[in-house]
Design a protein around this motif. Structure first.
Motif, PDB file in Angstrom:
ATOM      1  N   TYR A 255     -60.905   0.977 191.573  1.00 42.00           N
ATOM      2  CA  TYR A 255     -61.580   0.875 190.280  1.00 42.00           C
ATOM      3  C   TYR A 255     -62.120   2.244 189.907  1.00 42.00           C
ATOM      4  O   TYR A 255     -62.787   2.895 190.690  1.00 42.00           O
ATOM      5  N   PRO A 317     -64.058  -7.360 190.629  1.00 38.35           N
ATOM      6  CA  PRO A 317     -64.426  -5.990 190.232  1.00 38.35           C
ATOM      7  C   PRO A 317     -65.878  -5.714 190.577  1.00 38.35           C
ATOM      8  O   PRO A 317     -66.763  -6.547 190.320  1.00 38.35           O
ATOM      9  N   ASP A 322     -67.002  -3.519 186.042  1.00 35.90           N
ATOM     10  CA  ASP A 322     -66.576  -4.847 185.589  1.00 35.90           C
ATOM     11  C   ASP A 322     -66.803  -5.080 184.109  1.00 35.90           C
ATOM     12  O   ASP A 322     -66.627  -6.207 183.633  1.00 35.90           O
TER      13      ASP A 322
END
Length: 323
Positions: A255, A317, A322
């Motif tokens: 991420y 996430p 997120d």
């Protein structure tokens, strides 16, 4: 004569063994206590998403004075006592000087010379301004071919080399962080296999690009990185694209990178700072708010610094990534 990455590794090993790095630079945890608090609560959410394993390793690579982790543990103890009871604190630090300082703030910690020496099991690892000090190689485009930079007697010497994997124009420098990529691959494989997450915060571009970013600081001033090795802090921009690709190829979910300012704002940097400021005298309150802006504003640390998370593929996430 030695290759630049060998020179940088030797110089930084000598520097951190003998010097006080905080005489030369200031890191985010030293700017605001909220930085460490937010990262501690980030780790607590990750632990809950992992199914609250007990025990779990909470580790930091390059913990400096121990400020970040001390702030993190204080927040964890207040907001996530179950996580505080389950965690086992491990620190990756090679400097005896810094280990002694960390021990005063973090009793009960266990120290390791390298990330690879951390014990097995579920892992949550934080690393702030750790990757930038890892050694890099530098290649220079010369006509139709390439040279690689070596160091001899305080100056660069170029020797013929194979293409580095990223193109550039005549005379341009391409940097390659083999150590950072290897570490990302190792950590990516670990969290993919045994569970957990890694949060990396550092400075550099979001995408790979040509350019010479090697720098040295002594007494908070730029100096020649090739002169008097071991007396200045040598760093280079982190190639976040290469780090992310290495971790993803090893099996981790990746991420980011996100600008640090956006990441911290999503975690509640300004709300938490505002709460602290309301309890302080005006001068101290203003200093707290200035510190938060320093961490997050685009023209300060908010844009150049990035956040990158490497996670087990089964995790949702992580916080901050997120939105």
């Amino acid at each position: 004569m030695e290759r630049l990455d060998a020179f940088m590794a030797r110089a930084n090993a000598a520097y951190y063994a003998a010097q006080d790095p905080f005489a030369d630079f200031t890191t985010a945890p030293e700017i605001s206590q909220v930085f460490g608090e937010l990262l501690g609560l980030w780790a607590a959410v990750i632990w809950q998403a992992m199914g609250s394993p007990d025990p779990v390793i909470l580790a930091e690579a390059g913990p400096g004075r121990g400020t970040l982790m001390a702030d993190a543990l204080r927040a964890i103890g207040q907001m996530a006592p179950g996580f505080r009871a389950a965690l086992r604190l491990h620190l990756v630090e090679t400097s005896p000087r810094l280990r002694a300082e960390q021990a005063t703030r973090l009793p009960g910690a266990v120290w390791h010379e390298a990330v690879e020496a951390l014990p097995p099991g579920p892992l949550i690892l934080l690393a702030n301004e750790f990757l930038d000090a890892l050694p890099i190689r530098q290649f220079v485009r010369r006509g139709a071919g390439w040279t690689e930079r070596h160091v001899q007697d305080g100056a660069f010497v170029e020797l013929p080399a194979a293409a580095p994997g990223l193109d550039a124009g005549e005379g341009e420098v391409v940097e390659r962080g083999d150590a950072a990529r290897a570490l990302a691959a190792s950590l990516g494989a670990r969290v993919a296999e045994t569970g957990g997450a890694v949060l990396l915060l550092d400075y550099g571009p979001a995408e790979s690009a040509a350019g010479d970013s090697l720098q040295a600081l002594r007494e908070r001033k730029p100096v020649d990185p090739l002169v008097a090795p071991g007396t200045a802090d040598l760093t280079a921009h982190v190639d976040f694209q290469a780090v992310a690709e290495a971790a993803r190829a090893a099996g981790a979910a990746v991420y980011g990178p996100l600008p640090q300012g956006l990441f911290l704002a999503r975690l509640g940097l300004f709300q938490r700072t505002g709460i602290l400021a309301r309890t302080q005298p005006p001068v101290r309150a203003a200093a707290l708010l200035d510190a938060a802006r320093r961490l997050a504003e685009p023209d300060q640390m908010g844009r150049l610094f990035k956040a990158l998370a490497l996670c087990h593929p089964g995790l949702p996430p992580p916080p901050g990534f997120d939105a």
